[in-house]
Motif scaffolding. Structure first.
Motif, PDB file in Angstrom:
ATOM      1  N   LEU A 173       0.867  -1.198   0.000  1.00 17.46           N
ATOM      2  CA  LEU A 173       0.000   0.000   0.000  1.00 17.46           C
ATOM      3  C   LEU A 173       0.891   1.230   0.000  1.00 17.46           C
ATOM      4  N   ASP A 174       0.640   2.154  -0.933  1.00 19.83           N
ATOM      5  CA  ASP A 174       1.389   3.411  -0.951  1.00 19.83           C
ATOM      6  C   ASP A 174       0.477   4.502  -0.391  1.00 19.83           C
ATOM      7  N   VAL A 175       0.839   5.006   0.771  1.00 21.25           N
ATOM      8  CA  VAL A 175       0.033   6.046   1.437  1.00 21.25           C
ATOM      9  C   VAL A 175       0.505   7.414   0.925  1.00 21.25           C
ATOM     10  N   GLY A 176      -0.433   8.192   0.392  1.00 20.52           N
ATOM     11  CA  GLY A 176      -0.023   9.432  -0.288  1.00 20.52           C
ATOM     12  C   GLY A 176       0.678   9.043  -1.577  1.00 20.52           C
ATOM     13  N   GLY A 177       0.157   7.996  -2.198  1.00 22.30           N
ATOM     14  CA  GLY A 177       0.826   7.399  -3.370  1.00 22.30           C
ATOM     15  C   GLY A 177       0.473   8.083  -4.675  1.00 22.30           C
ATOM     16  N   CYS A 178      -0.203   9.224  -4.575  1.00 22.95           N
ATOM     17  CA  CYS A 178      -0.508  10.054  -5.746  1.00 22.95           C
ATOM     18  C   CYS A 178      -1.281   9.216  -6.775  1.00 22.95           C
ATOM     19  N   ARG A 179      -0.835   9.185  -8.042  1.00 22.47           N
ATOM     20  CA  ARG A 179      -1.615   8.467  -9.054  1.00 22.47           C
ATOM     21  C   ARG A 179      -1.140   7.029  -9.218  1.00 22.47           C
ATOM     22  N   GLY A 180      -0.240   6.584  -8.322  1.00 21.23           N
ATOM     23  CA  GLY A 180       0.108   5.166  -8.319  1.00 21.23           C
ATOM     24  C   GLY A 180       1.290   4.765  -9.176  1.00 21.23           C
ATOM     25  N   ASN A 181       2.077   5.724  -9.615  1.00 16.19           N
ATOM     26  CA  ASN A 181       3.217   5.368 -10.475  1.00 16.19           C
ATOM     27  C   ASN A 181       4.187   4.431  -9.762  1.00 16.19           C
ATOM     28  N   LEU A 182       4.428   4.680  -8.480  1.00 15.36           N
ATOM     29  CA  LEU A 182       5.361   3.839  -7.727  1.00 15.36           C
ATOM     30  C   LEU A 182       4.802   2.427  -7.550  1.00 15.36           C
ATOM     31  N   VAL A 183       3.552   2.352  -7.116  1.00 16.60           N
ATOM     32  CA  VAL A 183       2.950   1.025  -6.885  1.00 16.60           C
ATOM     33  C   VAL A 183       2.883   0.226  -8.185  1.00 16.60           C
ATOM     34  N   CYS A 184       2.565   0.890  -9.277  1.00 20.41           N
ATOM     35  CA  CYS A 184       2.508   0.172 -10.564  1.00 20.41           C
ATOM     36  C   CYS A 184       3.873  -0.438 -10.882  1.00 20.41           C
ATOM     37  N   GLN A 185       4.930   0.303 -10.625  1.00 18.21           N
ATOM     38  CA  GLN A 185       6.259  -0.234 -10.943  1.00 18.21           C
ATOM     39  C   GLN A 185       6.632  -1.371  -9.993  1.00 18.21           C
ATOM     40  N   ILE A 186       6.228  -1.262  -8.728  1.00 18.18           N
ATOM     41  CA  ILE A 186       6.514  -2.349  -7.776  1.00 18.18           C
ATOM     42  C   ILE A 186       5.767  -3.615  -8.204  1.00 18.18           C
ATOM     43  N   VAL A 187       4.490  -3.447  -8.560  1.00 18.77           N
ATOM     44  CA  VAL A 187       3.678  -4.622  -8.943  1.00 18.77           C
ATOM     45  C   VAL A 187       4.189  -5.235 -10.259  1.00 18.77           C
ATOM     46  N   LYS A 188       4.685  -4.393 -11.148  1.00 23.85           N
ATOM     47  CA  LYS A 188       5.243  -4.946 -12.387  1.00 23.85           C
ATOM     48  C   LYS A 188       6.511  -5.753 -12.099  1.00 23.85           C
ATOM     49  N   ALA A 189       7.294  -5.274 -11.134  1.00 25.05           N
ATOM     50  CA  ALA A 189       8.540  -5.984 -10.789  1.00 25.05           C
ATOM     51  C   ALA A 189       8.243  -7.242  -9.969  1.00 25.05           C
ATOM     52  N   HIS A 190       7.150  -7.214  -9.201  1.00 27.78           N
ATOM     53  CA  HIS A 190       6.790  -8.356  -8.328  1.00 27.78           C
ATOM     54  C   HIS A 190       5.304  -8.655  -8.526  1.00 27.78           C
ATOM     55  N   PRO A 191       4.982  -9.335  -9.638  1.00 28.28           N
ATOM     56  CA  PRO A 191       3.570  -9.478 -10.041  1.00 28.28           C
ATOM     57  C   PRO A 191       2.691 -10.230  -9.052  1.00 28.28           C
ATOM     58  N   HIS A 192       3.287 -10.925  -8.077  1.00 25.50           N
ATOM     59  CA  HIS A 192       2.433 -11.634  -7.103  1.00 25.50           C
ATOM     60  C   HIS A 192       1.797 -10.650  -6.111  1.00 25.50           C
ATOM     61  N   LEU A 193       2.304  -9.425  -6.038  1.00 29.15           N
ATOM     62  CA  LEU A 193       1.804  -8.466  -5.034  1.00 29.15           C
ATOM     63  C   LEU A 193       0.475  -7.846  -5.449  1.00 29.15           C
ATOM     64  N   HIS A 194      -0.410  -7.643  -4.482  1.00 29.41           N
ATOM     65  CA  HIS A 194      -1.610  -6.827  -4.706  1.00 29.41           C
ATOM     66  C   HIS A 194      -1.240  -5.393  -4.370  1.00 29.41           C
ATOM     67  N   GLY A 195      -1.453  -4.500  -5.306  1.00 30.61           N
ATOM     68  CA  GLY A 195      -1.046  -3.100  -5.089  1.00 30.61           C
ATOM     69  C   GLY A 195      -2.224  -2.225  -4.708  1.00 30.61           C
ATOM     70  N   HIS A 196      -1.983  -1.331  -3.747  1.00 31.03           N
ATOM     71  CA  HIS A 196      -3.025  -0.401  -3.295  1.00 31.03           C
ATOM     72  C   HIS A 196      -2.423   0.995  -3.162  1.00 31.03           C
ATOM     73  N   VAL A 197      -3.242   1.979  -3.483  1.00 26.89           N
ATOM     74  CA  VAL A 197      -2.827   3.367  -3.290  1.00 26.89           C
ATOM     75  C   VAL A 197      -3.884   4.054  -2.446  1.00 26.89           C
TER      76      VAL A 197
END
Ligand code: SAM
Length: 341
Positions: A173-197
Motif C-alpha cells: 500500500l502506498d500512502v499518499g501514493g498520488c496516481r500510483g506510479n510507484l505502486v505500478c512499478q513495484i507490482v510490475k517488478a513483483h507481479p504476485h503483489l496486490h497493489g493499493h494506493v
C-alpha cells in the motif's frame, strides 16, 4: 543549481552563486518552450529554432549558448542539438522524461522562491494557491501528478532494489501514493503483489489513467480518503514517500501511528524522504525543506532520529535506515508479530 558549489572565498564565486537562479531559469524556460523536445527531431540552426518555437530572436543565441555552457545542448557547425542527458530526460513523451517536475517547478516553486524573504519573515507559504485549491483544479492537479511521476520514475527502481522483502509479502500500500506510479512499478517488478494506493479522492481519475498505461487495471486498487481522518487499508508493506515532509512534526507523528495500524503483523513501513542529517549540510535536501516552507502550511524535511522516535512510539519493533539514490533516505520500520503469508 544547488550542486554548483562555487568558491565562496572569492567575490567572483559569491557572485556566481548569487546568479545561479539565472541558469535554473534558462533550463526551466527551455522545458516550458519544448526546446529539447523539438531538437529530438534533429539538430537545428538558430533561425530554425526561432521559427519552431515562435520566438522573437533577441537573446536567442545567448540563451542557446548558455544551455551549451550548462551541458544541456551541444553546438556543432552552427547547429544546436540535445546533449545526451537532455535527450534522455527532457524530451516530452519519452519514458524517462523528468520534465514534469521542471514544468511545475517553473510555474510554482520558481515564483515562490522569489518570496523567500516573506516566507522567512512570516512563516507562511508563498506559492499563491494552497494545496487544496490546487487539488480541485484538474489542470493544476495534472501538473502536480506529472511532477510526482517524474520523481517516482527515478526512485521506484531504486526502492525496488533497496528493499529485499517483496517476495515474502502479499500486498503493498502506498500512502499518499498520488496516481500510483510507484505502486505500478513495484507490482510490475513483483507481479504476485496486490497493489493499493491511498490518496485524496480527486486523484482517482489520474490513478485509473496510470494503471491503464501500465496494463494494471484491476490489479491495483485506489482508495480515496483523508489519511488523517479515514482508516487505511491493511497491507504487508506500507510505503510512505515524500508525504511526511508536507506536514509538521505532530502531524508526521500522527501519520506514522496511522501507518502502523495499517501494517499487517510481521510487515513493514517503508518511509523515504529527503531526510536531513542531525547537523544538516546537504544542500539539495535543505533546498527541498525550504520548498516545503514555501508551499505548505507547516511542512519541512526532518531527521532520521525524528522518524525513529515516531516509529518506536507507534509500536514498531525495529527501525533501520539506508541511503536511497542520491538524496533520499529509506527508513525500514518493522512491526512485530508473525507474518500471515
Ligand atoms: C508530495 S506527494 C508524494 C507523492 C509520492 N508518494 C512521491 O513519492 O512522490 C504527497 C501526496 O499526499 C497526498 N495527500 C495530501 N494530503 C492528503 C490527505 N489528507 N490524505 C491523503 N492523501 C493526501 C497528495 O495528494 C500527494 O499525492
Amino acid at each position: 543549481m544547488t550542486s554548483n558549489a562555487s568558491d565562496t572565498s572569492t567575490a567572483a564565486g559569491i557572485l556566481r552563486q548569487a546568479n545561479a537562479f539565472c541558469d535554473a531559469k534558462a533550463l526551466l524556460t527551455a522545458v516550458e518552450l519544448g526546446l529539447f523536445t523539438t531538437l529530438r527531431e534533429g539538430a537545428a540552426t538558430e533561425p530554425e529554432i526561432r521559427q519552431r518555437l515562435e520566438l522573437h530572436g533577441r537573446g536567442l543565441p545567448d540563451w542557446l549558448n548558455l544551455l551549451v555552457g550548462m551541458g544541456l545542448l551541444v553546438r556543432e557547425d552552427g547547429r544546436y542539438g540535445n546533449a545526451p542527458g537532455a535527450d534522455q530526460y527532457l524530451v516530452r513523451g519519452e519514458p524517462a522524461y523528468i520534465g514534469g517536475f521542471l514544468e511545475r517547478s517553473n510555474r510554482n516553486l520558481y515564483p515562490a522562491w522569489g518570496r523567500l524573504t516573506e516566507a522567512l519573515r512570516t512563516g507562511l507559504p508563498q506559492a499563491g494557491s494552497d494545496f487544496f485549491t490546487m487539488i480541485e483544479n484538474p489542470a493544476l492537479l495534472g501538473q502536480f501528478v506529472n511532477m510526482m511521476d517524474a520523481l517516482t520514475q527515478v526512485l521506484a527502481p531504486r526502492l525496488i532494489e533497496a528493499y529485499d522483502g517483496w517476495d515474502a509479502a502479499g500486498s503493498v500500500l502506498d500512502v499518499g501514493g498520488c496516481r500510483g506510479n510507484l505502486v505500478c512499478q513495484i507490482v510490475k517488478a513483483h507481479p504476485h503483489l496486490h497493489g493499493h494506493v491511498f490518496d485524496l479522492p480527486q486523484m482517482a481519475p489520474f490513478f485509473e489513467e496510470k494503471a491503464a498505461e501500465h496494463g494494471l487495471t484491476g490489479r491495483t486498487a485506489f482508495h480515496g480518503g483523508d489519511f488523517f481522518a479515514d482508516p487505511l487499508p491493511p497491507a504487508d508493506i506500507v510505503v510512505c514517500g515524500h508525504a511526511l515532509h508536507d506536514w509538521d512534526r505532530d502531524q508526521r507523528r500522527a501519520l506514522v501511528a496511522k501507518a502502523y495500524e495499517a501494517v499487517n503483523p510481521g510487515g513493514v513501513l517503508l518511509v523515504y524522504d529527503r531526510m536531513l542529517d542531525d547537523e544538516p549540510s546537504h544542500v539539495e535536501n535543505l533546498v527541498i525543506s525550504l520548498d516545503m516552507l514555501l508551499v505548505t502550511e507547516g511542512g519541512s524535511e526532518y531527521t532520521v532520529a525524528e522518524l525513529r522516535e515516531h516509529a518506536l512510539a507507534a509500536g514498531f519493533a525495529t527501525v533501520e535506515d539506508r541511503a536511497l539514490g542520491d538524496y533520499d533516505t529509506l527508513v525500514v520500520c518493522r512491526k512485530g508479530g508473525k507474518a500471515g503469508r
